[in-house]
Each structure stands twice: as C-alpha cells, then as structure tokens.
Design a protein around this motif. Structure first.
Motif, PDB file in Angstrom:
ATOM      1  N   GLN A  52       0.681  -1.190   0.019  1.00  0.00           N
ATOM      2  CA  GLN A  52      -0.064   0.122   0.067  1.00  0.00           C
ATOM      3  C   GLN A  52       0.915   1.116   0.205  1.00  0.00           C
ATOM      4  O   GLN A  52       0.354   2.235  -0.161  1.00  0.00           O
ATOM      5  CB  GLN A  52      -0.900   0.038   1.229  1.00  0.00           C
ATOM      6  N   ASN A  53       2.348   0.985   0.200  1.00  0.00           N
ATOM      7  CA  ASN A  53       3.126   2.097   0.248  1.00  0.00           C
ATOM      8  C   ASN A  53       2.516   3.392   1.585  1.00  0.00           C
ATOM      9  O   ASN A  53       2.701   4.418   1.265  1.00  0.00           O
ATOM     10  CB  ASN A  53       3.180   2.889  -1.142  1.00  0.00           C
ATOM     11  N   HIS A  54       2.174   2.510   2.426  1.00  0.00           N
ATOM     12  CA  HIS A  54       1.589   3.411   3.883  1.00  0.00           C
ATOM     13  C   HIS A  54       2.250   2.661   4.944  1.00  0.00           C
ATOM     14  O   HIS A  54       1.657   1.257   5.060  1.00  0.00           O
ATOM     15  CB  HIS A  54       0.312   3.453   3.577  1.00  0.00           C
ATOM     16  N   HIS A  55       3.068   3.121   5.425  1.00  0.00           N
ATOM     17  CA  HIS A  55       3.834   2.460   6.651  1.00  0.00           C
ATOM     18  C   HIS A  55       3.417   2.810   8.201  1.00  0.00           C
ATOM     19  O   HIS A  55       3.212   4.061   8.388  1.00  0.00           O
ATOM     20  CB  HIS A  55       5.429   2.479   6.461  1.00  0.00           C
ATOM     21  N   PRO A  56       3.033   1.891   8.971  1.00  0.00           N
ATOM     22  CA  PRO A  56       2.777   2.332  10.317  1.00  0.00           C
ATOM     23  C   PRO A  56       3.733   2.639  11.126  1.00  0.00           C
ATOM     24  O   PRO A  56       4.903   2.408  11.079  1.00  0.00           O
ATOM     25  CB  PRO A  56       2.283   0.925  10.828  1.00  0.00           C
ATOM     26  N   GLU A  57       3.531   3.623  11.993  1.00  0.00           N
ATOM     27  CA  GLU A  57       4.495   3.672  13.157  1.00  0.00           C
ATOM     28  C   GLU A  57       4.146   2.618  14.510  1.00  0.00           C
ATOM     29  O   GLU A  57       2.757   2.475  14.702  1.00  0.00           O
ATOM     30  CB  GLU A  57       4.272   5.079  13.795  1.00  0.00           C
ATOM     31  N   TRP A  58       5.099   2.083  14.708  1.00  0.00           N
ATOM     32  CA  TRP A  58       4.653   0.974  15.702  1.00  0.00           C
ATOM     33  C   TRP A  58       5.851   0.477  16.667  1.00  0.00           C
ATOM     34  O   TRP A  58       6.992   0.853  16.259  1.00  0.00           O
ATOM     35  CB  TRP A  58       4.286  -0.599  15.087  1.00  0.00           C
ATOM     36  N   SER A  59       5.524  -0.167  17.581  1.00  0.00           N
ATOM     37  CA  SER A  59       6.301  -0.721  18.806  1.00  0.00           C
ATOM     38  C   SER A  59       6.288  -2.068  18.999  1.00  0.00           C
ATOM     39  O   SER A  59       4.801  -2.412  19.025  1.00  0.00           O
ATOM     40  CB  SER A  59       6.514   0.463  20.096  1.00  0.00           C
ATOM     41  N   LYS A  64       3.495  -7.898  22.460  1.00  0.00           N
ATOM     42  CA  LYS A  64       2.473  -6.817  22.301  1.00  0.00           C
ATOM     43  C   LYS A  64       3.026  -5.873  21.191  1.00  0.00           C
ATOM     44  O   LYS A  64       4.218  -5.704  20.823  1.00  0.00           O
ATOM     45  CB  LYS A  64       2.668  -5.999  23.629  1.00  0.00           C
ATOM     46  N   ILE A  65       1.901  -5.294  20.310  1.00  0.00           N
ATOM     47  CA  ILE A  65       2.469  -4.483  19.364  1.00  0.00           C
ATOM     48  C   ILE A  65       1.365  -3.224  19.718  1.00  0.00           C
ATOM     49  O   ILE A  65       0.127  -3.512  19.902  1.00  0.00           O
ATOM     50  CB  ILE A  65       2.018  -5.022  18.029  1.00  0.00           C
ATOM     51  N   HIS A  66       2.046  -2.052  19.415  1.00  0.00           N
ATOM     52  CA  HIS A  66       1.099  -1.070  19.524  1.00  0.00           C
ATOM     53  C   HIS A  66       1.260  -0.285  17.916  1.00  0.00           C
ATOM     54  O   HIS A  66       2.591  -0.217  17.379  1.00  0.00           O
ATOM     55  CB  HIS A  66       1.847   0.223  20.382  1.00  0.00           C
ATOM     56  N   ILE A  67       0.178  -0.113  17.296  1.00  0.00           N
ATOM     57  CA  ILE A  67       0.239   0.473  16.006  1.00  0.00           C
ATOM     58  C   ILE A  67      -0.491   1.760  16.107  1.00  0.00           C
ATOM     59  O   ILE A  67      -1.662   2.150  16.500  1.00  0.00           O
ATOM     60  CB  ILE A  67      -0.436  -0.605  14.982  1.00  0.00           C
ATOM     61  N   ARG A  68       0.338   2.861  15.046  1.00  0.00           N
ATOM     62  CA  ARG A  68      -0.143   4.188  15.157  1.00  0.00           C
ATOM     63  C   ARG A  68      -0.148   4.243  13.501  1.00  0.00           C
ATOM     64  O   ARG A  68       0.819   4.260  12.873  1.00  0.00           O
ATOM     65  CB  ARG A  68       0.781   5.101  15.867  1.00  0.00           C
ATOM     66  N   LEU A  69      -1.424   4.667  12.975  1.00  0.00           N
ATOM     67  CA  LEU A  69      -1.597   5.247  11.544  1.00  0.00           C
ATOM     68  C   LEU A  69      -1.690   6.578  11.594  1.00  0.00           C
ATOM     69  O   LEU A  69      -2.631   6.959  11.996  1.00  0.00           O
ATOM     70  CB  LEU A  69      -2.570   4.320  10.902  1.00  0.00           C
ATOM     71  N   THR A  70      -0.990   7.311  10.733  1.00  0.00           N
ATOM     72  CA  THR A  70      -1.407   8.553  10.301  1.00  0.00           C
ATOM     73  C   THR A  70      -0.615   8.871   9.050  1.00  0.00           C
ATOM     74  O   THR A  70       0.377   8.168   8.381  1.00  0.00           O
ATOM     75  CB  THR A  70      -0.556   9.600  11.520  1.00  0.00           C
ATOM     76  N   THR A  71      -1.134   9.663   8.215  1.00  0.00           N
ATOM     77  CA  THR A  71      -0.564  10.224   7.002  1.00  0.00           C
ATOM     78  C   THR A  71       0.245  11.691   7.115  1.00  0.00           C
ATOM     79  O   THR A  71      -0.322  12.581   7.329  1.00  0.00           O
ATOM     80  CB  THR A  71      -1.785  10.412   5.830  1.00  0.00           C
ATOM     81  N   HIS A  72       1.446  11.366   6.840  1.00  0.00           N
ATOM     82  CA  HIS A  72       2.326  12.477   6.944  1.00  0.00           C
ATOM     83  C   HIS A  72       2.222  13.382   5.755  1.00  0.00           C
ATOM     84  O   HIS A  72       2.202  14.701   6.253  1.00  0.00           O
ATOM     85  CB  HIS A  72       3.661  12.109   7.037  1.00  0.00           C
ATOM     86  N   ASP A  73       1.703  13.280   4.770  1.00  0.00           N
ATOM     87  CA  ASP A  73       1.470  13.800   3.744  1.00  0.00           C
ATOM     88  C   ASP A  73       0.461  15.165   3.926  1.00  0.00           C
ATOM     89  O   ASP A  73       0.140  16.063   3.437  1.00  0.00           O
ATOM     90  CB  ASP A  73       1.118  13.430   2.257  1.00  0.00           C
ATOM     91  N   CYS A  74      -0.645  14.723   4.644  1.00  0.00           N
ATOM     92  CA  CYS A  74      -1.701  15.625   5.336  1.00  0.00           C
ATOM     93  C   CYS A  74      -1.682  16.009   6.625  1.00  0.00           C
ATOM     94  O   CYS A  74      -2.374  16.640   7.028  1.00  0.00           O
ATOM     95  CB  CYS A  74      -2.765  15.030   4.725  1.00  0.00           C
ATOM     96  N   ASP A  75      -0.480  15.680   7.213  1.00  0.00           N
ATOM     97  CA  ASP A  75      -0.479  15.732   8.878  1.00  0.00           C
ATOM     98  C   ASP A  75      -1.787  15.294   9.324  1.00  0.00           C
ATOM     99  O   ASP A  75      -2.203  16.201  10.362  1.00  0.00           O
ATOM    100  CB  ASP A  75      -0.265  17.231   8.980  1.00  0.00           C
TER     101      ASP A  75
END
Length: 96
Positions: A52-59, A64-75
């Motif tokens: 998808q060429n869209h990469h999560p921020e995760w730890s 345990k996995i914490h996933i954060r999704l945001t689109t940097h191109d539109c802030d």
C-alpha cells in the motif's frame, strides 16, 4: 491526500473496535500468545503496508504491538489510514 476531520474519523472508527483517535493518528494495541506469533503478525502487516506504500508507526515488546497510523502527507488521518487498519484487522482475523 485529504485530511479527514474529527467527525469523519469518529464515524469511521465505529467500524474499528478498540482503535482510538489520538494526536492526529489512529492507534490500537494488540496482544498475542507469544513472541513468535507477534512477529508473524508484524511481518504480515509489513507486507501489506509495503504494497500500500503506507507504513505504520509501531512498537513491539515481546507479545505486544502498538500500531499508530497517520498520513504524514496531510499531517493527520486520511482514507489511507483506514485502508491499512482494515487490512491489519483482516490479517489478525484470518491468521491469528
């Protein structure tokens, strides 16, 4: 890419249990049985994210996995984030 407003995000989140809107992103925590299953999930998500060429921020810590999704191109949050969240949920339901 169009940034979704908070009302649009709230409506979409109704279809995504346990995902939360925080700090211009949507987030969720996952817990699995063990480290190996956790890494399988991470690798499966990585393949979809790359496609998808869209990469999560995760730890990750052990199971345990914490996933954060945001689109940097539109802030902020865009349709791309919900598309990846949907793919993540399908991976978890299908494989784990």
């Amino acid at each position: 890419m169009k940034k979704l407003n908070s009302q649009e995000i709230a409506v979409k989140l109704q279809d995504f249990p346990n995902w939360n809107f925080l700090n211009n992103g949507i987030e969720k925590h996952f817990i699995f049985d063990n480290f190996v299953k956790t890494m399988k999930v991470i690798n499966a998500i990585a393949e979809v994210a790359e496609a998808q060429n869209h990469h999560p921020e995760w730890s990750n810590v052990y199971n345990k996995i914490h996933i954060r999704l945001t689109t940097h191109d539109c802030d902020g949050v865009s349709e791309k984030d919900f598309e990846l969240a949907e793919a993540i949920e399908k991976i978890i339901v299908k494989h784990f």
